[in-house]
Design a protein around this motif. Sequence first.
Motif, short mmCIF file in Angstrom:
data_model
loop_
_atom_site.label_atom_id
_atom_site.label_comp_id
_atom_site.label_asym_id
_atom_site.label_seq_id
_atom_site.Cartn_x
_atom_site.Cartn_y
_atom_site.Cartn_z
N LEU A 208 51.54 45.90 29.05
CA LEU A 208 51.91 44.80 28.16
C LEU A 208 50.83 44.57 27.10
N ASP A 209 49.57 44.60 27.52
CA ASP A 209 48.48 44.43 26.56
C ASP A 209 48.46 45.58 25.55
N ALA A 210 48.64 46.80 26.05
CA ALA A 210 48.62 47.96 25.16
C ALA A 210 49.78 47.92 24.18
N ALA A 211 50.96 47.54 24.66
CA ALA A 211 52.14 47.50 23.77
C ALA A 211 51.95 46.47 22.68
N VAL B 31 54.31 46.35 13.22
CA VAL B 31 55.68 45.94 13.56
C VAL B 31 55.70 44.80 14.59
N ALA B 32 54.59 44.11 14.76
CA ALA B 32 54.52 43.07 15.79
C ALA B 32 55.56 41.98 15.59
N ASP B 33 55.96 41.74 14.34
CA ASP B 33 56.96 40.70 14.07
C ASP B 33 58.35 41.11 14.54
N ARG B 34 58.55 42.39 14.86
CA ARG B 34 59.86 42.87 15.30
C ARG B 34 59.86 43.34 16.75
N VAL B 35 58.73 43.19 17.45
CA VAL B 35 58.64 43.65 18.84
C VAL B 35 58.19 42.50 19.73
N ASP B 36 59.07 42.05 20.60
CA ASP B 36 58.80 40.99 21.56
C ASP B 36 58.45 41.65 22.89
N VAL B 37 57.16 41.63 23.24
CA VAL B 37 56.69 42.26 24.47
C VAL B 37 56.66 41.21 25.57
N ARG B 38 57.31 41.52 26.69
CA ARG B 38 57.36 40.54 27.78
C ARG B 38 57.37 41.23 29.14
N GLU B 39 56.91 40.52 30.15
CA GLU B 39 56.95 41.04 31.52
C GLU B 39 58.37 40.94 32.07
N ARG C 102 69.69 45.14 17.98
CA ARG C 102 68.85 44.62 19.05
C ARG C 102 68.62 45.75 20.04
N VAL C 103 67.35 46.08 20.28
CA VAL C 103 66.97 47.23 21.12
C VAL C 103 66.12 46.74 22.28
N LEU C 104 66.40 47.28 23.47
CA LEU C 104 65.58 47.02 24.65
C LEU C 104 64.82 48.29 25.00
N ASP C 105 63.50 48.20 25.07
CA ASP C 105 62.66 49.31 25.52
C ASP C 105 62.24 49.01 26.95
N MET C 106 62.94 49.59 27.90
CA MET C 106 62.71 49.32 29.32
C MET C 106 61.54 50.16 29.83
N GLY C 107 60.56 49.51 30.46
CA GLY C 107 59.37 50.22 30.91
C GLY C 107 58.59 50.74 29.72
N THR C 108 58.22 49.83 28.84
CA THR C 108 57.71 50.21 27.53
C THR C 108 56.39 50.98 27.55
N GLY C 109 55.57 50.79 28.60
CA GLY C 109 54.29 51.48 28.64
C GLY C 109 53.42 51.08 27.46
N SER C 110 53.01 52.05 26.67
CA SER C 110 52.17 51.79 25.50
C SER C 110 52.94 51.12 24.36
N GLY C 111 54.26 50.94 24.54
CA GLY C 111 55.08 50.35 23.49
C GLY C 111 55.69 51.36 22.55
N VAL C 112 55.46 52.63 22.79
CA VAL C 112 55.75 53.66 21.80
C VAL C 112 57.21 53.68 21.35
N ASN C 113 58.15 53.68 22.29
CA ASN C 113 59.55 53.82 21.87
C ASN C 113 60.09 52.56 21.22
N GLY C 114 59.63 51.40 21.68
CA GLY C 114 60.00 50.16 21.00
C GLY C 114 59.45 50.11 19.59
N VAL D 292 59.69 45.68 27.55
CA VAL D 292 59.34 45.08 28.84
C VAL D 292 58.65 46.07 29.75
N ASP D 293 57.83 45.51 30.64
CA ASP D 293 57.12 46.32 31.64
C ASP D 293 56.63 45.37 32.73
N VAL D 294 56.21 45.94 33.87
CA VAL D 294 55.61 45.13 34.94
C VAL D 294 54.10 45.33 35.01
#
Length: 239
Positions: free
Chosen positions: A107-110, A119-127, A75-87, A100-102
């Motif tokens: 959030l839309d880009a990620a 990989v959308a099935d493995r990445v939960d993007v949330r505010e 289980r990985v947390l990508d804090m301040g994900t931006g474009s989602g790249v590291n997640g 996650v991001d504010v």
Amino acid sequence: MTDYEPMMDAADAERIRWWHERALAEGAAMAASEPIRTFDYLGLTLLIPAEVHPIVPVSHLLGEAVLAEARAGERVLDMGTGSGVNGILAATRGARVVAVDVNPYALDAARANANRTGVADRVDVRESDVFAGVDGAFDLIVFDPPYRWFTPRDLRELASTDTNYRAMTEFFVEARQHLTSAGRMLIAFGTSGDIGYLRRLIADNGFDATVVASLAGERDGVPVEYFTFRVTPEGTRQQ
């Protein structure tokens, strides 16, 4: 939680402010000509709007560390994900990711980039403002915080500034309770921010840090260096 106290002299702080303003002006010119940019990066093709932090020449220091560190089933947390790249990079290794991001543009880009890279099935993007929207513990937390302590004036600047390092300070105060017993963190930072303050946060909150990647260079004739740190709770043994 203490207020931010600079760990650099006034001349260094003023130089960093000048670098920041120049980078903003260059970014604004780029955004005017290309509002959404395409990046081919570590095997990914990402679309990143101007309001979201782009891939930069030192991004690979963290990205390559994520690819080396993330493991299938974790289980990985990508804090301040931006474009989602590291997640997304962690998800390509089979990890289950909360990103996650504010910034609503981030959030839309990620979400779009996770879908685009399969990989959308493995990445939960949330505010989430730091850990406010996060539950449970993680095997790996990835954080590429804003380097500057200034107050952002718009969403684009939010990608590179964190007022008095409020979010970064909260992160280190709260991080331990969001790590599993063998949990570890990857943190990116550089001397074009107040790296002394980052090191103090790491030590004051009971963590050890090891440099796993670095890159030295210069800006306007001034030496600069960028790092990825592997951060673990003091006294823990990591595989």
